[in-house]
Design a protein around this motif. Sequence first.
Motif, mmCIF file in Angstrom:
data_model
loop_
_atom_site.group_PDB
_atom_site.id
_atom_site.type_symbol
_atom_site.label_atom_id
_atom_site.label_comp_id
_atom_site.label_asym_id
_atom_site.label_seq_id
_atom_site.Cartn_x
_atom_site.Cartn_y
_atom_site.Cartn_z
ATOM 1 N N GLY A 80 -3.198 34.661 1.426
ATOM 2 C CA GLY A 80 -2.195 34.560 0.429
ATOM 3 C C GLY A 80 -1.617 35.848 -0.332
ATOM 4 O O GLY A 80 -0.603 35.971 -0.594
ATOM 5 N N LYS B 10 1.980 37.545 -0.628
ATOM 6 C CA LYS B 10 2.421 37.737 -1.955
ATOM 7 C C LYS B 10 2.850 39.389 -2.295
ATOM 8 O O LYS B 10 3.993 39.401 -2.796
ATOM 9 C CB LYS B 10 1.271 37.383 -2.747
ATOM 10 C CG LYS B 10 1.728 37.498 -4.522
ATOM 11 C CD LYS B 10 0.402 37.163 -5.496
ATOM 12 C CE LYS B 10 -0.121 35.692 -5.183
ATOM 13 N NZ LYS B 10 -1.038 35.442 -6.226
ATOM 14 N N ASN C 112 -2.809 28.894 -7.243
ATOM 15 C CA ASN C 112 -2.722 29.588 -5.741
ATOM 16 C C ASN C 112 -3.070 28.340 -4.967
ATOM 17 O O ASN C 112 -3.808 27.384 -5.267
ATOM 18 C CB ASN C 112 -3.687 30.574 -5.866
ATOM 19 C CG ASN C 112 -3.585 31.937 -6.119
ATOM 20 O OD1 ASN C 112 -2.493 32.353 -6.115
ATOM 21 N ND2 ASN C 112 -4.502 32.498 -7.042
ATOM 22 N N TYR D 284 2.713 31.622 -3.664
ATOM 23 C CA TYR D 284 2.427 33.007 -4.039
ATOM 24 C C TYR D 284 3.682 33.739 -4.069
ATOM 25 O O TYR D 284 3.468 35.028 -4.378
ATOM 26 C CB TYR D 284 1.733 33.567 -2.382
ATOM 27 C CG TYR D 284 2.626 33.299 -1.196
ATOM 28 C CD1 TYR D 284 3.648 34.174 -0.992
ATOM 29 C CD2 TYR D 284 2.183 32.078 -0.394
ATOM 30 C CE1 TYR D 284 4.380 33.871 0.162
ATOM 31 C CE2 TYR D 284 2.845 31.846 0.554
ATOM 32 C CZ TYR D 284 4.059 32.921 1.047
ATOM 33 O OH TYR D 284 4.724 32.623 2.303
ATOM 34 N N SER E 266 3.339 35.690 -8.490
ATOM 35 C CA SER E 266 3.110 37.161 -8.154
ATOM 36 C C SER E 266 3.067 38.122 -9.199
ATOM 37 O O SER E 266 2.976 39.090 -9.191
ATOM 38 C CB SER E 266 4.043 37.565 -7.132
ATOM 39 O OG SER E 266 5.396 37.489 -7.382
#
Length: 339
Positions: free
Chosen positions: A62, A66, A255, A278, A282
């Motif tokens: 992830g 991201k 998340n 993601y 961010s």
Amino acid sequence: MFAAMEAARLEALHLAQDPPTGLQAIIAIHNTTLGAALGGCRFLPYADPESAILDAIRLAQGMSYKAALAGLPQGGGKAVIIRPGHIANRAALFEAFGRMIESLAGRYITAVDSGTSSADMDCVAQHTQHVTSTSAGGDPSPHTAMGVFNGIRATALARLGSDDLESLRVAVQGLGHVGYALAEQLAAAGAEVLVSDLDSGRVQLAVEQFGAHPVASDALLSTPCDILAPCGLGGVLDSQSVARLRCAAVAGAANNQLAQAHVADELEARGILYAPDYVINSGGLIYVALQHRGETLPAITAHLSRIGVRLTEIYAHAQADKRSPARVADALAEHLLYG
């Protein structure tokens, strides 16, 4: 374990222990195509080491996605330290972790995450420069919240036709550092904010400080609202919970919100717009990455504003292709990482 690494396209998995301090640490490096892997360090109890390793692998993947969609020159990684039942010397444990990071010669940069603090990162920094979120660097949580707030506005525009949050009902699940800051920003923008958290004290504080409306944790997902903002731990959206949702969109800070990939399609089938987690969350990564590189706060804030722009692009692609935004985001990230 190699099968899990191959499925996630993970570059490397590092394990280390330090019996004198009780350190049992995992560092998953997912992809370094765009730069050194950057990702937070979790310090949580796990049922077994395999669960901790799989968590690190999922989270590292992830982080790669991201960073790619945030336009950062960073790869993705994640560290997990299995929290022991008894911690004799927390500072010594994190110093041992710092030595582990230093042994990787810059391939991984760590930061705060669930269960860790800037004070812990200060201990890590005693032994490596490949660390951010120290006391000098500041807490990334407000920047994550700011990015999610911008993303909620973009989501409201795409799903409801306006980015004005006045009188919208937004349900915030989880009032940790990010969730609480987000709820406060939403209230300031005129939204009707519903909140839940296992910590009743946090809920009461939100009620007193900015007029939030408390909802029982087990009832929040089925409570009617315009936007649901999951801000706790991951996996909250599965087939059963999606069937209970009574919202127009899901846009939150947690998340790994989707328990399985196909849940994104179930949200799409129900007409619920999903902000890929993601992408919308961010802001913390943007802050720690750019702060580590010496960027100014105005430059970081300008970069945070692009989160809404990126989401708007993803929603437009999703509508044109009749696909879930989660599928579109994955495809865009994979193109940037793998060509």
